[in-house]
Motif scaffolding. Structure first.
Motif, PDB file in Angstrom:
ATOM      1  N   TYR A  54      -3.740  -1.098  10.134  1.00 47.68           N
ATOM      2  CA  TYR A  54      -3.970  -1.966   8.687  1.00 47.68           C
ATOM      3  C   TYR A  54      -3.170  -3.142  10.027  1.00 47.68           C
ATOM      4  N   LEU A  60      -2.050   3.810  11.981  1.00 51.74           N
ATOM      5  CA  LEU A  60      -2.061   2.422  10.272  1.00 51.74           C
ATOM      6  C   LEU A  60      -1.572   1.351  11.036  1.00 51.74           C
ATOM      7  N   ALA A  88      -9.506   3.952  -0.583  1.00 53.10           N
ATOM      8  CA  ALA A  88      -8.508   4.594   0.791  1.00 53.10           C
ATOM      9  C   ALA A  88      -9.330   5.843   1.057  1.00 53.10           C
ATOM     10  N   VAL A 140       0.198  -1.273   0.155  1.00 50.63           N
ATOM     11  CA  VAL A 140       0.278   0.411   0.092  1.00 50.63           C
ATOM     12  C   VAL A 140       0.867   1.408  -0.320  1.00 50.63           C
ATOM     13  N   ILE A 194      -5.623   3.321  -3.757  1.00 53.09           N
ATOM     14  CA  ILE A 194      -5.667   2.304  -2.359  1.00 53.09           C
ATOM     15  C   ILE A 194      -4.478   3.035  -1.845  1.00 53.09           C
ATOM     16  N   LEU A 227       1.616   4.980   0.784  1.00 60.34           N
ATOM     17  CA  LEU A 227       1.581   6.458   1.311  1.00 60.34           C
ATOM     18  C   LEU A 227       2.420   7.024   1.668  1.00 60.34           C
ATOM     19  N   LEU A 259      -2.504   5.975   0.234  1.00 58.99           N
ATOM     20  CA  LEU A 259      -3.213   6.737   1.837  1.00 58.99           C
ATOM     21  C   LEU A 259      -2.331   7.999   1.263  1.00 58.99           C
TER      22      LEU A 259
END
Ligand code: FAD
Length: 435
Positions: free
Chosen positions: A88, A84, A181, A31, A69, A33, A71
């Motif tokens: 997650y 986070l 997200a 993911v 997706i 970020l 973030l």
């Protein structure tokens, strides 16, 4: 589902990204970020900051490419990451190294935070070719001479150092399959207004510009005399490996300029105190004049020297300045006006779209003669002769100073010969005092 976060900082791209490639090869779904670091943003002096708008737009583009997706969050990095981890199942955080003093401190704290929870923190070299201790003198110390550093750097270079990482190729198949997200913060929510200044595209410069670089690079008044890729390198929308590979193929002079970039990043990493202190102890107690009215005239481009004034006005309006104009404006501040280099460094930090602490500090200390690597302290460039050499037709003055050529344009605020003598006498005395 266990995931790996890839934390973008100075690398706003998915292609040829070392840390991202490592994350995507880890076997964990990834993911991406980005954290809008509130500590950095709150310290900015104006809500109209073109760099924040640029970052915002680039992050939005990445978020779109990542299919929703990615973030994008606002806050203090340690707090955001803690949140986070609670939300997650984070097994690893990947990122690319950042060598500035604030960043190394921040990353040390994040590494500890993650280690306490048994989460891998994996940092990769991406924004330079050689970092930290990779190119040292034979006795194992940091180089303080650019030529010997450049030679050692070139000796170490192999083709593979410039090979692109396959992050874009891996991206399609290794991203986490997660629900979209939540949308990131808007500029207004972060306290900023949209403010755009021109940034050339993030692709490689035209081959012709690179081929001619050694012959054109010192001339002002032409947009194609240099590559104009410093903003893209600063924010990593362009990979330095790609630009280095192009320079290596087409023009060694450009390659050498890019090596200066590695050099200054290496120096700041070794000597973080130089962000705010002269490297040379002999020049730490110079009785700078620091006249505030004179500083204001310099900032506004009203010194009476067209090369300096055009430069400052271009900087104020566009956030960009040609290297020769940076040299002329910086030299005038530290030598002709005897104003502390840190005042100028801060002013450039507020205004430059390509502001990079290591490069800016390194160049300011070079100009002031105070750095680990520096021009001789007694060198005082004449703004008039530089004008004749690099912009004899006064193109930059006609472009940036509307009242140029009229009686409204000020007379030189200080005579060059007088200022030169004053600077040399003051610096010589300061050096003697500490001997
Ligand atoms: C006082 C002063 C402050 C500066 N502050 C910055 C800064 O904050 N950020 C920044 O990126 N550059 C800075 N520079 C270096 C240089 O002026 C800019 O990198 C350059 O003008 C950017 O334009 P360009 O991309 O067309 O450069 P080009 O001439 O095309 O060079 C290509 C790249 O090589 C690197 N490079 C070129 N010159 C230098 C140099 N002297 N030192 C280190 N790297 C170099 C840059 O990454 C640049 O984008 C400063 C120079 C001076 C004299």
């Amino acid at each position: 589902m266990k995931i790996a976060l890839f934390w973008h900082r100075r690398d706003l791209r998915f292609h040829d990204n070392a840390g991202l490639a490592a994350a995507l090869q880890s076997g964990l779904p990834v993911v991406p970020l980005f954290i809008y670091d509130s500590d950095i943003l709150e310290a900015l002096p104006s809500p109209r900051d073109a760099r924040v708008t640029f970052i915002y737009d680039e992050v939005e583009k990445l978020a779109q490419q990542a299919g929703g997706i990615m973030l994008a969050l606002y806050g203090k990095p340690a707090e955001v990451i803690t949140r986070l981890i609670a939300e997650y199942e984070v097994a690893a955080v990947y990122t690319n190294e950042d060598y500035e003093p604030y960043a190394t401190e921040r990353d040390t704290a994040i590494a500890e935070l993650l280690a306490q929870r048994g989460i891998l923190f994996s940092q990769h070299k991406d924004q330079v070719i050689f970092a930290k201790n990779e190119v040292l003198t034979k006795s194992g110390t940091p180089h303080k001479n650019f030529s010997t550093y450049r030679n050692a750097w070139l000796e170490r270079l192999r083709d593979e150092h410039l090979h692109p990482y396959p992050s874009a190729e891996l991206f399609a198949t290794h991203l986490a399959q997660l629900p979209a997200a939540p949308p990131g913060p808007t500029l207004a929510e972060m306290g900023f207004e949209r403010y755009e200044q021109f940034v050339p595209v993030s692709e490689l410069p035209a081959e012709e510009i690179v081929r001619n670089y050694h012959a054109t690079r010192n001339f002002l008044g032409r947009v194609d005399s240099t590559t104009r890729r410093s903003v893209q390198l600063r924010f990593g929308t362009l990979s330095v490996r790609q630009l280095m590979a192009q320079a290596r193929k087409l023009n060694p002079k450009l390659l050498a300029e890019l090596i200066w970039r590695d050099f200054f990043m290496m120096l700041l990493w070794h000597f973080p105190f130089t962000a705010t202190e002269s490297y040379d102890p002999k020049l730490r107690r110079v009785p700078y004049r620091n006249n505030e009215e004179e500083f204001r005239r310099w900032c506004e481009g009203r010194t009476g020297y067209p090369l300096v004034d055009a430069g400052m006005r271009e900087l104020n309006q566009t956030g960009y300045l040609h290297n020769r104009a940076r040299i002329a404006t910086a030299g005038f501040l530290v030598k002709h006006l005897l104003i502390d280099w840190r005042w100028g460094e801060r002013y450039f930090a507020d205004k430059l779209l390509d502001y990079d602490q290591a490069i800016n500090v390194g160049n300011w200390q070079w100009m002031a003669g105070t750095g680990a690597v520096a021009a001789p302290w007694f060198r005082v460039y004449s703004p008039q002769s530089q004008q004749e050499q690099y912009d004899p037709e006064l193109a930059s003055a006609w472009q940036w100073i509307p009242e140029f050529g009229t009686c409204e344009y000020p007379k030189p605020m200080v005579d060059h010969k007088f200022a030169r003598e004053r600077a040399i006498t003051t610096l010589r005395a300061a050096r003697k005092q500490t001997e």
